[in-house]
Design a protein around this motif. Structure first.
Motif, PDB file in Angstrom:
ATOM      1  N   ALA A 265       0.837  -1.207   0.000  1.00  0.00           N
ATOM      2  CA  ALA A 265       0.000   0.000   0.000  1.00  0.00           C
ATOM      3  C   ALA A 265       0.867   1.251   0.000  1.00  0.00           C
ATOM      4  CB  ALA A 265      -0.928  -0.011   1.208  1.00  0.00           C
ATOM      5  N   ALA A 266       1.963   1.240   0.746  1.00  0.00           N
ATOM      6  CA  ALA A 266       2.858   2.406   0.786  1.00  0.00           C
ATOM      7  C   ALA A 266       3.528   2.619  -0.565  1.00  0.00           C
ATOM      8  CB  ALA A 266       3.910   2.216   1.875  1.00  0.00           C
ATOM      9  N   GLN A 267       3.918   1.527  -1.222  1.00  0.00           N
ATOM     10  CA  GLN A 267       4.534   1.654  -2.549  1.00  0.00           C
ATOM     11  C   GLN A 267       3.522   2.136  -3.573  1.00  0.00           C
ATOM     12  OE1 GLN A 267       6.247  -2.187  -3.292  1.00  0.00           O
ATOM     13  NE2 GLN A 267       8.196  -1.658  -2.299  1.00  0.00           N
ATOM     14  N   ALA A 268       2.290   1.658  -3.483  1.00  0.00           N
ATOM     15  CA  ALA A 268       1.254   2.098  -4.425  1.00  0.00           C
ATOM     16  C   ALA A 268       0.951   3.582  -4.226  1.00  0.00           C
ATOM     17  CB  ALA A 268      -0.007   1.266  -4.231  1.00  0.00           C
ATOM     18  N   ALA A 269       0.963   4.035  -2.976  1.00  0.00           N
ATOM     19  CA  ALA A 269       0.691   5.448  -2.699  1.00  0.00           C
ATOM     20  C   ALA A 269       1.835   6.330  -3.214  1.00  0.00           C
ATOM     21  CB  ALA A 269       0.496   5.669  -1.205  1.00  0.00           C
ATOM     22  N   SER A 270       3.063   5.856  -3.099  1.00  0.00           N
ATOM     23  CA  SER A 270       4.185   6.673  -3.567  1.00  0.00           C
ATOM     24  C   SER A 270       4.293   6.668  -5.096  1.00  0.00           C
ATOM     25  CB  SER A 270       5.496   6.186  -2.950  1.00  0.00           C
ATOM     26  OG  SER A 270       5.798   4.901  -3.444  1.00  0.00           O
TER      27      SER A 270
END
Length: 194
Positions: free
Chosen positions: A173-178
């Motif tokens: 989720a953090a990678q998708a948000a970045s």
């Protein structure tokens, strides 16, 4: 209603007579291998790659029938500028099956899953001194160890897997948000204005 005197004796004799009249079934052992239960305790197999020479199995053995010898080796640093490490290298791992009482404590205390029960049971020797089997023989028995039973599909997921899955989902989720495109700020000046 009170039981009839002697009824227990009659029931026992009936069971005995039924058993006596049945045909006996003898398995022709040397010609046909017996059907062993899945958790048969035959001999102990050694998975040498997992052994870290922690000596827990030898210390916990109530019969002191496990013999382990090792030496320390220096391992070069993994990265430049790192420090050298030392590790134990297994020289000898032997089990004296003349002393072993097949309690399985060594298998249960091994933290690295290096010891397993093998259903192999044909290892008789004519001399008792030959019942001390070294690591090459224990390694051969490792390949006769049956696969572990499948997990119950209705069972609860192990806590380790749940924690790993949660961490992986959070990271994804953090990678998708970045990686998501950022909308332009509303107060930012447009390209042609100065």
């Amino acid at each position: 209603m009170a039981p009839i005197p002697g009824s227990g004796l009659a029931k026992g004799l009936a069971v005995t007579l039924r058993t006596m009249t049945r045909k006996t079934v003898t398995e022709p052992y040397p010609d046909a291998q017996p059907e062993l239960p899945p958790r048969t305790r035959g001999v102990i197999g050694l998975f040498e790659e997992n052994c870290t020479v922690c000596m827990l199995c030898a210390r916990e053995c109530p019969d002191w029938c496990i013999y382990i010898d090792s030496h320390k080796e220096t391992v070069p640093p993994a990265a430049p500028g790192g420090r050298e490490r030392s590790r134990n290298v297994l020289d000898r791992f032997a089990i004296d099956f003349a002393l072993c009482m097949y309690c399985g404590i060594c298998i249960e205390v091994c933290p690295f899953d290096a010891l397993f029960w093998s259903p192999e049971f044909e290892y008789a020797e004519t001399d008792i001194h030959e019942l001390t089997h070294e690591r090459d023989k224990l390694r051969e028995w490792m390949w006769t160890v049956p696969a572990p039973p499948a997990l119950d599909p209705a069972a609860e997921e192990p806590k380790e897997l749940a924690a790993a899955r949660k961490a992986a989902e959070k990271l994804a989720a953090a990678q998708a948000a970045s990686n998501a495109p950022q909308p332009p700020e509303p107060n930012a000046p447009q390209g042609g204005e100065s």
